[in-house]
Design a protein around this motif. Structure first.
Motif, mmCIF file in Angstrom:
data_model
loop_
_atom_site.group_PDB
_atom_site.id
_atom_site.type_symbol
_atom_site.label_atom_id
_atom_site.label_comp_id
_atom_site.label_asym_id
_atom_site.label_seq_id
_atom_site.Cartn_x
_atom_site.Cartn_y
_atom_site.Cartn_z
ATOM 1 N N UNK A 1 0.821 -1.205 0.000
ATOM 2 C CA UNK A 1 0.000 0.000 0.000
ATOM 3 C C UNK A 1 0.862 1.266 0.000
ATOM 4 N N UNK A 2 2.035 1.165 0.568
ATOM 5 C CA UNK A 2 2.869 2.354 0.790
ATOM 6 C C UNK A 2 3.125 3.141 -0.486
ATOM 7 N N UNK A 3 3.475 2.479 -1.538
ATOM 8 C CA UNK A 3 3.784 3.192 -2.787
ATOM 9 C C UNK A 3 2.537 3.826 -3.389
ATOM 10 N N UNK A 4 1.445 3.085 -3.360
ATOM 11 C CA UNK A 4 0.212 3.586 -3.980
ATOM 12 C C UNK A 4 -0.398 4.770 -3.254
ATOM 13 N N UNK A 5 -0.324 4.755 -1.925
ATOM 14 C CA UNK A 5 -1.060 5.730 -1.125
ATOM 15 C C UNK A 5 -0.177 6.736 -0.390
ATOM 16 N N UNK A 6 1.126 6.769 -0.713
ATOM 17 C CA UNK A 6 2.043 7.636 0.032
ATOM 18 C C UNK A 6 1.672 9.111 -0.064
ATOM 19 N N UNK A 7 1.071 9.559 -1.137
ATOM 20 C CA UNK A 7 0.700 10.960 -1.289
ATOM 21 C C UNK A 7 -0.446 11.401 -0.406
ATOM 22 N N UNK A 8 -1.152 10.475 0.207
ATOM 23 C CA UNK A 8 -2.301 10.808 1.043
ATOM 24 C C UNK A 8 -1.918 11.292 2.439
ATOM 25 N N UNK A 9 -0.736 10.983 2.891
ATOM 26 C CA UNK A 9 -0.367 11.252 4.280
ATOM 27 C C UNK A 9 -0.196 12.727 4.604
ATOM 28 N N UNK A 10 -0.095 13.574 3.606
ATOM 29 C CA UNK A 10 0.154 14.993 3.855
ATOM 30 C C UNK A 10 -1.040 15.702 4.494
ATOM 31 N N UNK A 11 -2.238 15.355 4.111
ATOM 32 C CA UNK A 11 -3.430 16.024 4.639
ATOM 33 C C UNK A 11 -4.614 15.075 4.548
ATOM 34 N N UNK A 12 -5.687 15.440 5.210
ATOM 35 C CA UNK A 12 -6.904 14.629 5.137
ATOM 36 C C UNK A 12 -7.709 15.094 3.934
ATOM 37 N N UNK A 13 -7.298 14.638 2.772
ATOM 38 C CA UNK A 13 -7.938 15.019 1.526
ATOM 39 C C UNK A 13 -8.770 13.833 1.040
ATOM 40 N N UNK A 14 -10.054 13.845 1.372
ATOM 41 C CA UNK A 14 -10.915 12.712 1.050
ATOM 42 C C UNK A 14 -11.190 12.601 -0.443
ATOM 43 N N UNK A 15 -11.148 13.714 -1.149
ATOM 44 C CA UNK A 15 -11.305 13.681 -2.597
ATOM 45 C C UNK A 15 -10.140 12.930 -3.228
ATOM 46 N N UNK A 16 -8.938 13.193 -2.737
ATOM 47 C CA UNK A 16 -7.753 12.501 -3.238
ATOM 48 C C UNK A 16 -7.811 11.016 -2.900
ATOM 49 N N UNK A 17 -8.265 10.692 -1.689
ATOM 50 C CA UNK A 17 -8.410 9.279 -1.298
ATOM 51 C C UNK A 17 -9.385 8.588 -2.236
ATOM 52 N N UNK A 18 -10.532 9.191 -2.471
ATOM 53 C CA UNK A 18 -11.533 8.608 -3.355
ATOM 54 C C UNK A 18 -10.963 8.404 -4.759
ATOM 55 N N UNK A 19 -10.227 9.386 -5.234
ATOM 56 C CA UNK A 19 -9.628 9.299 -6.566
ATOM 57 C C UNK A 19 -8.619 8.156 -6.659
ATOM 58 N N UNK A 20 -7.751 8.053 -5.663
ATOM 59 C CA UNK A 20 -6.757 6.971 -5.667
ATOM 60 C C UNK A 20 -7.413 5.598 -5.562
ATOM 61 N N UNK A 21 -8.447 5.501 -4.747
ATOM 62 C CA UNK A 21 -9.136 4.219 -4.614
ATOM 63 C C UNK A 21 -9.809 3.825 -5.922
ATOM 64 N N UNK A 22 -10.344 4.801 -6.643
ATOM 65 C CA UNK A 22 -11.027 4.493 -7.907
ATOM 66 C C UNK A 22 -10.054 3.998 -8.974
ATOM 67 N N UNK A 23 -8.778 4.300 -8.822
ATOM 68 C CA UNK A 23 -7.768 3.857 -9.787
ATOM 69 C C UNK A 23 -7.285 2.431 -9.510
ATOM 70 N N UNK A 24 -7.625 1.889 -8.349
ATOM 71 C CA UNK A 24 -7.153 0.563 -7.961
ATOM 72 C C UNK A 24 -8.138 -0.509 -8.400
ATOM 73 N N UNK A 25 -7.662 -1.735 -8.411
ATOM 74 C CA UNK A 25 -8.572 -2.860 -8.607
ATOM 75 C C UNK A 25 -9.574 -2.837 -7.455
ATOM 76 N N UNK A 26 -10.797 -3.235 -7.731
ATOM 77 C CA UNK A 26 -11.859 -3.157 -6.718
ATOM 78 C C UNK A 26 -11.474 -3.906 -5.438
ATOM 79 N N UNK A 27 -10.926 -5.093 -5.575
ATOM 80 C CA UNK A 27 -10.530 -5.887 -4.408
ATOM 81 C C UNK A 27 -9.497 -5.152 -3.568
ATOM 82 N N UNK A 28 -8.490 -4.572 -4.222
ATOM 83 C CA UNK A 28 -7.443 -3.847 -3.507
ATOM 84 C C UNK A 28 -8.009 -2.601 -2.816
ATOM 85 N N UNK A 29 -8.883 -1.894 -3.507
ATOM 86 C CA UNK A 29 -9.480 -0.680 -2.936
ATOM 87 C C UNK A 29 -10.327 -1.015 -1.720
ATOM 88 N N UNK A 30 -11.092 -2.081 -1.801
ATOM 89 C CA UNK A 30 -11.939 -2.490 -0.672
ATOM 90 C C UNK A 30 -11.074 -2.926 0.505
#
Length: 110
Positions: free
Chosen positions: A36-65
């Motif tokens: 997860x570290x490489x995929x989601x490392x950009x999220x740690x800077x702030x609580x940006x839920x739009x960015x989280x949603x965007x990154x999750x939508x780019x992942x395979x459904x199983x991985x995102x869930x």
């Protein structure tokens, strides 16, 4: 769900408190699951839920869930560690209830 959690907890622990729990949850998820570290490392800077949603939508459904579940579980565990399981459960009861009930059913024309 994080939007609802944010709305529920902000009046109690403040926006910085919610953001700190969120960032810590991300850090713990990424440290226990290095893939997860490489995929989601950009999220740690702030609580940006739009960015989280965007990154999750780019992942395979199983991985995102899996990541979403792990993040929510970690967030809850951190909150429970700070204020106790009973209070954490009571505070988030409406959030869980809204999520589990799903969207309102649509009336179908007959």
């Amino acid at each position: 769900m994080f939007e609802d959690i944010d709305a529920t907890l902000t009046p109690i622990i403040g926006p910085k408190g919610v953001a700190a729990l969120y960032r810590r949850s991300l850090f713990l998820c990424m440290s226990t699951h290095p893939d997860y570290a490489e995929r989601y490392k950009g999220l740690a800077a702030a609580m940006n839920l739009t960015q989280l949603r965007s990154l999750l939508s780019e992942q395979e459904k199983t991985d995102a869930v899996m990541f979403s579940e792990q993040l929510l579980k970690t967030f809850y565990e951190l909150l429970a560690t700070l204020i106790g399981r009973s209070l954490a459960a009571r505070l988030l009861l409406d959030v869980w209830g809204n999520f589990l009930s799903g969207p309102a059913p649509q009336d179908t024309p007959q």
